[in-house]
Design an enzyme around this catalytic site. Structure first.
Site, PDB file in Angstrom:
ATOM      1  N   ASP A 132       0.854  -1.177   0.000  1.00 36.74           N
ATOM      2  CA  ASP A 132       0.000   0.000   0.000  1.00 36.74           C
ATOM      3  C   ASP A 132       0.897   1.237   0.000  1.00 36.74           C
ATOM      4  O   ASP A 132       1.813   1.333   0.816  1.00 36.74           O
ATOM      5  CB  ASP A 132      -0.873  -0.008   1.266  1.00 36.74           C
ATOM      6  N   ASP A 180      -3.207   4.611  -2.252  1.00 37.57           N
ATOM      7  CA  ASP A 180      -4.293   5.092  -1.406  1.00 37.57           C
ATOM      8  C   ASP A 180      -4.790   6.483  -1.828  1.00 37.57           C
ATOM      9  O   ASP A 180      -3.979   7.390  -2.026  1.00 37.57           O
ATOM     10  CB  ASP A 180      -3.754   5.155   0.032  1.00 37.57           C
ATOM     11  N   GLU A 228      -6.540   3.680  -5.769  1.00 41.06           N
ATOM     12  CA  GLU A 228      -7.843   3.744  -5.117  1.00 41.06           C
ATOM     13  C   GLU A 228      -8.454   5.094  -5.489  1.00 41.06           C
ATOM     14  O   GLU A 228      -7.797   6.132  -5.291  1.00 41.06           O
ATOM     15  CB  GLU A 228      -7.703   3.637  -3.597  1.00 41.06           C
ATOM     16  N   HIS A 282     -11.103  -3.598   3.741  1.00 45.30           N
ATOM     17  CA  HIS A 282     -11.051  -3.180   5.140  1.00 45.30           C
ATOM     18  C   HIS A 282     -11.875  -1.919   5.406  1.00 45.30           C
ATOM     19  O   HIS A 282     -11.986  -1.493   6.552  1.00 45.30           O
ATOM     20  CB  HIS A 282      -9.593  -2.949   5.520  1.00 45.30           C
ATOM     21  N   ASP A 283     -12.416  -1.294   4.357  1.00 38.29           N
ATOM     22  CA  ASP A 283     -13.231  -0.091   4.535  1.00 38.29           C
ATOM     23  C   ASP A 283     -14.726  -0.369   4.428  1.00 38.29           C
ATOM     24  O   ASP A 283     -15.539   0.496   4.752  1.00 38.29           O
ATOM     25  CB  ASP A 283     -12.892   0.948   3.457  1.00 38.29           C
TER      26      ASP A 283
HETATM   27  C1  NOJ Z   1      -8.412   4.691   2.085  1.00 35.91           C
HETATM   28  C2  NOJ Z   1      -8.052   3.528   2.933  1.00 35.91           C
HETATM   29  O1  NOJ Z   1      -8.496   2.343   2.321  1.00 35.91           O
HETATM   30  C3  NOJ Z   1      -8.670   3.767   4.284  1.00 35.91           C
HETATM   31  O2  NOJ Z   1      -8.597   2.657   5.121  1.00 35.91           O
HETATM   32  C4  NOJ Z   1      -7.998   4.955   4.901  1.00 35.91           C
HETATM   33  O3  NOJ Z   1      -8.611   5.247   6.134  1.00 35.91           O
HETATM   34  C5  NOJ Z   1      -8.087   6.174   3.984  1.00 35.91           C
HETATM   35  N1  NOJ Z   1      -7.797   5.865   2.632  1.00 35.91           N
HETATM   36  C6  NOJ Z   1      -7.112   7.218   4.423  1.00 35.91           C
HETATM   37  O4  NOJ Z   1      -5.806   6.772   4.224  1.00 35.91           O
END
Ligand code: NOJ
Length: 552
Positions: free
Chosen positions: A90, A186, A240, A312-313
């Site tokens: 990441d 990210d 992302e 994970h989000d």
């Molecule tokens: C996206 C990530 O997937 C998430 O977990 C994170 O909190 C935010 N970006 C900020 O880095």
């Protein structure tokens, strides 16, 4: 290709301290390989104070001591490569931790070498942060405000500073020289902010500044600089793109300025909510299908989709788009709903065994920063019960509970008390149990990936959706040369009648995959006194994959 995502803290504890780590990952590499994936994406494993569980990095060139060290990482990397698994890291460079030495220096004053590494202002604008109140925090030492689009402990880097971009390139080289195969980048579409940082729209909580930092003015120049380094190593770049549109994604993914190989989009994760959890609505299959089909069509022949249903989000998808009551059926059906689309699938740890959302009693038990903000920011007039229900449905902690390996204490995740709550359903939902059952969710994931792998049509074929308005059935076709696959997924919790597309009615299709065991299926059809077959009925959450050869 298919990837498996590891959120290490909850994957497998290998040194007995209740926290997942690289020793645990090493033990489970064969398991990961057995799923039929070809690569691993590691959510951040670097040193971090964990204000946002690793997405607040305090050292980009080391491993968090909770997870091991660089020597152990090299061991994991080498073994993964031996097993034919690529490893991607990441890359979190929109922001660092406020404990990163760059920020510690930057805050000291306006005339040190790091003073312009972050975005400082005497007067803040009106932007909200996505995670914690306003996007500006006053720093006493420096006597100015710094920008943080996420939590207070995640100050945004000033990417307009060429020195910062050099740092990013140095980080890329550090990991590429070690042998990693690429990066998941990210919130990469947020790294260039509009000059002057104008005030945002007053009425959109949390994302009011987004028009001024999403796909900002210099984004493609900066991305090109990073791409150049990645090209030297021929590595893989996956961005992302929160709230990205098809049109803007294509700018990253196509043409001479192409700077990413794939992008994670978000449209399909909003079939029951709006990003911030501000708006929370019942699941809508037409919305989900519309998002799937939009991305499939728009990228076809031009770019390549990154397919996912969980990470994970996002909370567990069975609890959102499926049904915990029809746990096995909906878990397998959801797999078929996305694994056969055009693109590269990503499977998040625990998704392959059908892990579901945890329901903790009180908000204090939750540890995710955005869960707390959402709880205290939205719908304050609702009853506590209703607000907790929202948290159960939407908290990121729901997908971050320890991986369920077996039915022993702590689900086989650790011998010690785990760092976070184990979902009480672990006695039924766990890898060991599902290994034994040929019809388990786990084995269905394996079958889907195996089928994809051996079929050019499922890999390269074009995509077509049938009956987009249908509220219970998602039906799509993949076609290549003389072969077609028809994937039919029922999202209904009762038997439903299914129409077949005209061109399929007379064709003899071979049923190559179904998520109900044959005997059980026939019995159930008899029980509901309905015929099974081309013009027939589908059982609750039934999924079927047909292969058809076209001769004319
Ligand atoms: C996206 C990530 O997937 C998430 O977990 C994170 O909190 C935010 N970006 C900020 O880095």
């Amino acid at each position: 290709m298919a990837f498996y995502q590891i959120w290490i803290r909850s994957f497998k504890d290998g040194n007995g301290d209740g926290i997942g780590d690289l020793y645990g990952v090493y033990e489970k590499l064969e398991y990961i390989r057995s799923l039929g994936v070809d690569g691993i994406w590691f959510s951040p494993i670097y040193p971090s104070p964990n204000a946002d569980f690793g997405y607040d990095i305090s050292d980009y060139r080391d491993i968090h001591p909770d997870y091991g060290d660089l020597a152990q990482f090299r061991k994991v990397l080498a073994r993964a490569h031996e097993l034919g698994l690529k490893v991607i890291m990441d890359l979190v460079v929109n922001h660092t931790s406020d404990e990163h030495p760059w920020f510690q220096e930057s805050r000291k004053g306006r005339d040190n070498p790091y003073s312009d590494y972050y975005i400082w202002r005497d007067t803040p604008n009106n932007w909200d942060s996505l995670f914690e109140g306003k996007a500006w925090e006053y720093d006493e030492t420096r006597g100015q405000y710094y920008l943080h689009l996420f939590a207070k402990k995640q100050p945004d880097l000033n990417m307009d500073n060429p020195k910062v971009r050099e740092e990013v390139k140095g980080i890329l080289r550090f990991w590429l020289d070690m042998g990693v195969d690429g990066f998941r980048e990210d919130v990469i579409n947020f790294i260039s902010k509009k000059e002057g940082l104008p005030d945002g729209l007053p009425f959109l909580p949390a994302i009011n500044g987004m028009p001024y930092y999403k796909d900002g003015p210099h984004i493609h120049e900066y991305m090109a600089e990073f791409r150049k380094v990645c090209k030297e190593y021929d590595c893989f770049q996956l961005g992302e793109g929160p709230l990205t549109t098809v049109q803007s994604a294509l700018k990253y993914l196509t043409g001479p300025e192409r700077s990413l190989d794939m992008m994670f989009s978000f449209d399909h994760m909003m079939a029951d909510c709006f990003y911030t959890e501000y708006i929370h609505r019942p699941f809508s299959l037409p919305k989900l299908k519309k998002a799937f089909t939009k991305w499939q069509n728009a990228l076809n022949g031009k770019a390549w989709n990154a397919l996912y249903l969980e990470n994970h989000d996002h909370p567990r998808v069975i609890s959102r788009y499926g049904s915990e009551r029809f746990w096995r059926e909906s878990g397998t059906m959801l797999a078929a709903s996305y694994l056969f689309q055009q693109g590269t699938p990503f499977i998040y740890q625990g998704q392959e065994i059908g892990m579901t959302n945890i329901r903790l009693k009180s908000i204090e038990q939750y540890v995710d920063v955005s869960t707390h903000t959402n709880f205290h920011r939205y719908h304050l007039k609702d009853s506590l019960e209703k607000r907790m229900e929202r948290i159960h449905h939407s908290s990121r902690d729901s997908s971050r509970t320890p991986m369920q390996w077996d039915h022993t204490e702590h689900a086989g995740f650790s011998e010690a008390e785990p760092w976070f709550y184990v979902n009480p359903n672990y006695e039924r939902v766990n890898v060991e149990e599902e290994e034994k059952d040929p019809w388990s969710i786990l084995n269905f994931y394996r079958s889907c990936l195996a089928l994809r792998k051996k079929s050019k049509t499922l890999l390269w074929g074009s995509y077509r959706e049938f009956f987009p308005g249908d509220r219970q059935i998602y039906m799509y076709e993949r076609a290549y040369g003389k072969t077609r696959y028809l994937i039919v997924c029922s999202f209904a919790d009762k038997p439903v009648r299914v129409r077949m597309p005209k061109e399929y009615v007379d064709r003899k299709g071979k049923l190559v995959l179904c998520n109900y065991p044959r005997g059980e299926r026939e019995e159930l059809y008899r029980a509901i006194k309905r015929p099974d077959g081309e013009q027939g009925w589908f059982l609750p959450y039934e999924a079927r994959v047909y292969r058809v050869s076209v001769t004319t």
